[in-house]
Design a protein around this motif. Sequence first.
Motif, PDB file in Angstrom:
ATOM      1  N   THR A 185       0.834  -1.202   0.000  1.00  0.00           N
ATOM      2  CA  THR A 185       0.000   0.000   0.000  1.00  0.00           C
ATOM      3  C   THR A 185       0.867   1.250   0.000  1.00  0.00           C
ATOM      4  OG1 THR A 185      -1.726  -1.197   1.197  1.00  0.00           O
ATOM      5  CG2 THR A 185      -1.845   1.207   1.227  1.00  0.00           C
ATOM      6  N   ALA A 186       1.943   1.223   0.784  1.00  0.00           N
ATOM      7  CA  ALA A 186       2.852   2.370   0.831  1.00  0.00           C
ATOM      8  C   ALA A 186       3.503   2.614  -0.534  1.00  0.00           C
ATOM      9  CB  ALA A 186       3.919   2.151   1.896  1.00  0.00           C
ATOM     10  N   VAL A 187       3.869   1.548  -1.228  1.00  0.00           N
ATOM     11  CA  VAL A 187       4.489   1.692  -2.556  1.00  0.00           C
ATOM     12  C   VAL A 187       3.487   2.298  -3.542  1.00  0.00           C
ATOM     13  CG1 VAL A 187       5.377   0.387  -4.530  1.00  0.00           C
ATOM     14  CG2 VAL A 187       6.260  -0.064  -2.245  1.00  0.00           C
ATOM     15  N   MET A 188       2.242   1.878  -3.447  1.00  0.00           N
ATOM     16  CA  MET A 188       1.219   2.460  -4.336  1.00  0.00           C
ATOM     17  C   MET A 188       1.061   3.958  -4.056  1.00  0.00           C
ATOM     18  SD  MET A 188      -1.679  -0.539  -4.750  1.00  0.00           S
ATOM     19  CE  MET A 188      -2.405  -0.168  -3.191  1.00  0.00           C
ATOM     20  N   ARG A 189       1.028   4.325  -2.787  1.00  0.00           N
ATOM     21  CA  ARG A 189       0.907   5.745  -2.441  1.00  0.00           C
ATOM     22  C   ARG A 189       2.148   6.519  -2.849  1.00  0.00           C
ATOM     23  NH1 ARG A 189      -2.333   6.033   3.300  1.00  0.00           N
ATOM     24  NH2 ARG A 189      -4.137   4.854   2.570  1.00  0.00           N
ATOM     25  N   LEU A 190       3.294   5.905  -2.688  1.00  0.00           N
ATOM     26  CA  LEU A 190       4.544   6.523  -3.099  1.00  0.00           C
ATOM     27  C   LEU A 190       4.539   6.787  -4.609  1.00  0.00           C
ATOM     28  CD1 LEU A 190       7.435   7.383  -2.230  1.00  0.00           C
ATOM     29  CD2 LEU A 190       8.138   5.039  -2.684  1.00  0.00           C
ATOM     30  N   TYR A 191       4.054   5.839  -5.369  1.00  0.00           N
ATOM     31  CA  TYR A 191       4.004   5.995  -6.826  1.00  0.00           C
ATOM     32  C   TYR A 191       3.084   7.154  -7.219  1.00  0.00           C
ATOM     33  CZ  TYR A 191       3.763   4.894 -11.764  1.00  0.00           C
ATOM     34  OH  TYR A 191       3.826   4.973 -13.133  1.00  0.00           O
ATOM     35  N   ARG A 192       1.937   7.245  -6.528  1.00  0.00           N
ATOM     36  CA  ARG A 192       0.996   8.331  -6.837  1.00  0.00           C
ATOM     37  C   ARG A 192       1.587   9.698  -6.526  1.00  0.00           C
ATOM     38  NH1 ARG A 192      -4.029   5.352  -4.483  1.00  0.00           N
ATOM     39  NH2 ARG A 192      -3.057   6.106  -2.587  1.00  0.00           N
ATOM     40  N   GLN A 193       2.441   9.790  -5.504  1.00  0.00           N
ATOM     41  CA  GLN A 193       3.020  11.069  -5.086  1.00  0.00           C
ATOM     42  C   GLN A 193       4.424  11.298  -5.647  1.00  0.00           C
ATOM     43  OE1 GLN A 193       1.238  13.341  -3.426  1.00  0.00           O
ATOM     44  NE2 GLN A 193      -0.449  11.880  -3.508  1.00  0.00           N
TER      45      GLN A 193
END
Length: 168
Positions: free
Chosen positions: A37-45
């Motif tokens: 989940t953190a990687v997905m959020r990191l990718y979005r930001q």
Amino acid sequence: MDRLDFTPLVVGRAAAWRRLAFLICGDWQGAEDLVQTAVMRLYRQWHRLDAEGVEGYARQVISRLAIDAAKKRSRFGEVRAELPERASVGQGSPEDAMDVRTALAGVPAGQRAVLVLRFYLDLSVAETAEALGIGTGTVKSQCARGLETLRTLLLGADPAVRAPQERK
């Protein structure tokens, strides 16, 4: 930062982020979910972050997700009987590391996140406060309470373990 930099960074840091998540949540599967989940959020930001801010952002997201997940578990009364994989970190015997990890699981989620960020990642009070989005005074009080809880749990499990002021 360029999107081409994303994959090498994630591949290089994923194991460390997983260990961090495990120490906070106490469950390898949960840790993998948190990191994903953190990687997905990191990718979005990604387009908003600078190179120096990526690690801090990842720690912040993982810590907050772990605390949120712990709150949801306590609301719904989820119980897990699984033991974590045995891995030695830091100095000391593997048994000592396992005792600390087991006791750490008994510390409330917010205090556990502070302890992991302060003592496992060796962040300062200010860096921990920033990563968790809380004040430095809260970090200090949560750290003190968490250490007291951890000390109580360890002393209850093994009387040979003594807090620094109790050693002679």
